[in-house]
Motif scaffolding. Sequence first.
Motif, PDB file in Angstrom:
ATOM      1  N   ALA A 102      13.749  -5.146  46.795  1.00  0.00           N
ATOM      2  CA  ALA A 102      13.455  -6.409  46.118  1.00  0.00           C
ATOM      3  C   ALA A 102      14.573  -6.896  45.222  1.00  0.00           C
ATOM      4  O   ALA A 102      14.442  -6.964  44.013  1.00  0.00           O
ATOM      5  CB  ALA A 102      12.167  -6.294  45.320  1.00  0.00           C
ATOM      6  N   PRO A 103      15.716  -7.267  45.776  1.00  0.00           N
ATOM      7  CA  PRO A 103      16.861  -7.649  44.945  1.00  0.00           C
ATOM      8  C   PRO A 103      16.822  -9.083  44.428  1.00  0.00           C
ATOM      9  O   PRO A 103      17.740  -9.502  43.730  1.00  0.00           O
ATOM     10  CB  PRO A 103      18.038  -7.465  45.914  1.00  0.00           C
ATOM     11  CG  PRO A 103      17.459  -7.744  47.263  1.00  0.00           C
ATOM     12  CD  PRO A 103      16.055  -7.231  47.215  1.00  0.00           C
ATOM     13  N   ARG A 104      15.790  -9.846  44.755  1.00  0.00           N
ATOM     14  CA  ARG A 104      15.722 -11.248  44.324  1.00  0.00           C
ATOM     15  C   ARG A 104      14.883 -11.364  43.053  1.00  0.00           C
ATOM     16  O   ARG A 104      13.806 -10.806  42.959  1.00  0.00           O
ATOM     17  CB  ARG A 104      15.130 -12.108  45.440  1.00  0.00           C
ATOM     18  CG  ARG A 104      16.001 -12.138  46.684  1.00  0.00           C
ATOM     19  CD  ARG A 104      15.305 -12.797  47.867  1.00  0.00           C
ATOM     20  NE  ARG A 104      16.198 -12.897  49.003  1.00  0.00           N
ATOM     21  CZ  ARG A 104      16.396 -11.940  49.913  1.00  0.00           C
ATOM     22  NH1 ARG A 104      15.732 -10.784  49.805  1.00  0.00           N
ATOM     23  NH2 ARG A 104      17.233 -12.111  50.909  1.00  0.00           N
ATOM     24  N   PHE A 105      15.393 -12.144  42.094  1.00  0.00           N
ATOM     25  CA  PHE A 105      14.717 -12.279  40.806  1.00  0.00           C
ATOM     26  C   PHE A 105      14.629 -13.707  40.288  1.00  0.00           C
ATOM     27  O   PHE A 105      13.755 -14.032  39.502  1.00  0.00           O
ATOM     28  CB  PHE A 105      15.455 -11.456  39.737  1.00  0.00           C
ATOM     29  CG  PHE A 105      15.226  -9.996  39.850  1.00  0.00           C
ATOM     30  CD1 PHE A 105      14.222  -9.385  39.149  1.00  0.00           C
ATOM     31  CD2 PHE A 105      16.011  -9.230  40.677  1.00  0.00           C
ATOM     32  CE1 PHE A 105      14.001  -8.030  39.252  1.00  0.00           C
ATOM     33  CE2 PHE A 105      15.812  -7.880  40.802  1.00  0.00           C
ATOM     34  CZ  PHE A 105      14.795  -7.271  40.083  1.00  0.00           C
ATOM     35  N   ALA A 106      15.555 -14.561  40.654  1.00  0.00           N
ATOM     36  CA  ALA A 106      15.772 -15.826  39.942  1.00  0.00           C
ATOM     37  C   ALA A 106      14.581 -16.769  40.033  1.00  0.00           C
ATOM     38  O   ALA A 106      13.947 -16.910  41.079  1.00  0.00           O
ATOM     39  CB  ALA A 106      17.019 -16.514  40.490  1.00  0.00           C
ATOM     40  N   PHE A 107      14.294 -17.428  38.906  1.00  0.00           N
ATOM     41  CA  PHE A 107      13.409 -18.577  38.861  1.00  0.00           C
ATOM     42  C   PHE A 107      14.254 -19.831  39.067  1.00  0.00           C
ATOM     43  O   PHE A 107      15.452 -19.850  38.777  1.00  0.00           O
ATOM     44  CB  PHE A 107      12.715 -18.680  37.507  1.00  0.00           C
ATOM     45  CG  PHE A 107      11.701 -17.608  37.234  1.00  0.00           C
ATOM     46  CD1 PHE A 107      10.384 -17.760  37.613  1.00  0.00           C
ATOM     47  CD2 PHE A 107      12.067 -16.434  36.583  1.00  0.00           C
ATOM     48  CE1 PHE A 107       9.438 -16.783  37.361  1.00  0.00           C
ATOM     49  CE2 PHE A 107      11.146 -15.450  36.322  1.00  0.00           C
ATOM     50  CZ  PHE A 107       9.829 -15.619  36.711  1.00  0.00           C
ATOM     51  N   SER A 108      13.615 -20.899  39.526  1.00  0.00           N
ATOM     52  CA  SER A 108      14.267 -22.206  39.560  1.00  0.00           C
ATOM     53  C   SER A 108      14.032 -22.918  38.236  1.00  0.00           C
ATOM     54  O   SER A 108      13.153 -22.544  37.461  1.00  0.00           O
ATOM     55  CB  SER A 108      13.723 -23.045  40.713  1.00  0.00           C
ATOM     56  OG  SER A 108      14.093 -22.479  41.956  1.00  0.00           O
ATOM     57  N   GLY A 109      14.798 -23.978  38.004  1.00  0.00           N
ATOM     58  CA  GLY A 109      14.750 -24.696  36.740  1.00  0.00           C
ATOM     59  C   GLY A 109      13.492 -25.508  36.564  1.00  0.00           C
ATOM     60  O   GLY A 109      12.539 -25.330  37.298  1.00  0.00           O
ATOM     61  N   PRO A 110      13.497 -26.393  35.533  1.00  0.00           N
ATOM     62  CA  PRO A 110      14.660 -26.915  34.826  1.00  0.00           C
ATOM     63  C   PRO A 110      15.470 -25.878  34.032  1.00  0.00           C
ATOM     64  O   PRO A 110      16.684 -25.854  34.118  1.00  0.00           O
ATOM     65  CB  PRO A 110      14.066 -27.968  33.897  1.00  0.00           C
ATOM     66  CG  PRO A 110      12.783 -28.374  34.553  1.00  0.00           C
ATOM     67  CD  PRO A 110      12.264 -27.128  35.178  1.00  0.00           C
ATOM     68  N   GLY A 111      14.821 -25.019  33.220  1.00  0.00           N
ATOM     69  CA  GLY A 111      15.632 -24.055  32.512  1.00  0.00           C
ATOM     70  C   GLY A 111      14.988 -23.515  31.257  1.00  0.00           C
ATOM     71  O   GLY A 111      13.773 -23.614  31.049  1.00  0.00           O
ATOM     72  N   VAL A 112      15.846 -22.940  30.380  1.00  0.00           N
ATOM     73  CA  VAL A 112      15.394 -22.237  29.188  1.00  0.00           C
ATOM     74  C   VAL A 112      16.278 -22.623  28.002  1.00  0.00           C
ATOM     75  O   VAL A 112      17.495 -22.750  28.147  1.00  0.00           O
ATOM     76  CB  VAL A 112      15.460 -20.702  29.387  1.00  0.00           C
ATOM     77  CG1 VAL A 112      14.920 -19.980  28.159  1.00  0.00           C
ATOM     78  CG2 VAL A 112      14.687 -20.282  30.631  1.00  0.00           C
TER      79      VAL A 112
END
Length: 537
Positions: free
Chosen positions: A208-218
């Motif tokens: 499971a090497p995928r982690f990223a969320f999509s934006g808008p952001g933080v």
Amino acid sequence: MRKLIESKSLLENNGSFTVLTKTTVLQHKGRVALFTFTALFSPLCGNEAQAETTLVSAKNVTIMGALDIGGSAFFLPNTNFGAGSYEPQKNGSYIKNKNSSYGELYGKPMLSGRWDTSWGFNVFGMISAVGSTTLGDGDAESISQTSGTPRAVTLEDANLGVEIPLHLLKGGQKLIIEGGRQRFQIDDGFMIGKGAYSSGSRGAWWYAPRFAFSGPGVVKFEADSVRADVFMLENNSDNDQDKGYDRPKTKFEGFDVTWFRNKPGGHGAYLYEDRAAYVTLTYLHVRDSDSSSHYNYNYRGSRDGMNVASLSWGGTPIPIKSFGISKNFTFYGDFVAEENSHARNGYQSTEAYGMYFEPGYVFSMLPWKPYVFYRYTRFGGAKNSHGSVKRNYDPLFLYDGRRYTYGGYWPGEIVGMYLSPLSDVEIHQFNITAVPPVHILRKDDELTIGAHFYDLGLLYPGGMGLPQNTKRHISDEIDFSAEYKYDETLSGAVAGGVAFSGPTAKAFARSGILEGFKTPTIGQHAGIIEAYFYKHF
């Protein structure tokens, strides 16, 4: 990591890997025995700075590159206690594997940049991709999600941000605004930590090497003893690519505030492992989520409009010097409450909770410095799987393994990984690890050995669609691990274990047998042998 039953709604993977680029800190941790080029499985581990390869350095601009690769191999004798795992074929038929074996590979190239402007603020960004595949039989769930040698290359990080130094109350603080696809995690990731999964045609289900969320952001605020985030994000869900096993597409916003105490020389404002103690309050609201009929009476199927609150804590919070308590006693925990008065997918409302409490102790005065902890985890459930109030806990964006290699929230390498749900269940977990004073290939390498016990039970068998008179006990499991860190960029591990089936594990195993296949004898034992490696360039 998995996807288990709920009408065949199953859980899923959380192997793991983290890039904390400030932009030079890189951390890798995984579920079970993934490897980290920081301190492997240390209960109080810190993370050493790991510089990337500098590609361009001109005036105030720096561009850096890096590459991570990882691989894993598994053999599961008497898979699912004899019920086996079924490989879907292109013609619609299935092949049964009584003893499953499979492997995984992934690679992640990364490119990051930083511009230290002359106006007092800094600009940074990162882009990366993940290529992954699964070999052999595919994962060993009742119906394998990753059979047929799936492979995919997907965009992971793609973000741009601004870091603004602040000078408030005679201190040094930072305001960071980051938009786009990015890794985002609150504390150890019990509620928020993983924005993308690797089931289906993506491959590398366990790693499971995928982690990223999509934006808008933080928007982040970092100070000497306080950290706060305001976030508006969405997960990266793709049911077509993941063969219908992915999480509901979910857009959410919220905030978190953390008070922490740094370890000596630590930077707990941006690095979770550097916090000696902390308390965090989190709130999020789901403003939009996939509520198609695919999620009817599914414990993930009522997110739209959900409100979630969490109180979490951890570290060495008790300032008592006797018996080394202030230094060696750790206490972690989290309580998450979920509420939705406008639920869908067969429910009128949602009232659910999940929690864990985890005391531990480092015997620092003994040889090998053994670390022992007990964790009680409870994911709420309902007595009736088709009631009007959804009480089955939704794990949301749970990431497994931030603090430990083994001993994450997936309860065990056999039953917890391939058969048991993460809802309507309670888990008693005991872990002991030690670092013997031996060096195998170099004077600074490190070997960590461990034993890990799990006792699983359902809260309400009826909540999982089983007969009400089914006994609650799922299984017991004992796993042994040996993890080796060669240096800060290369590590690996081997593990093995055996599980002992209870009435509920047998019922789950039988429910996974496909129509047209003979029902085998469901046995008392199932096993696993695992091996992993990780390398950072």
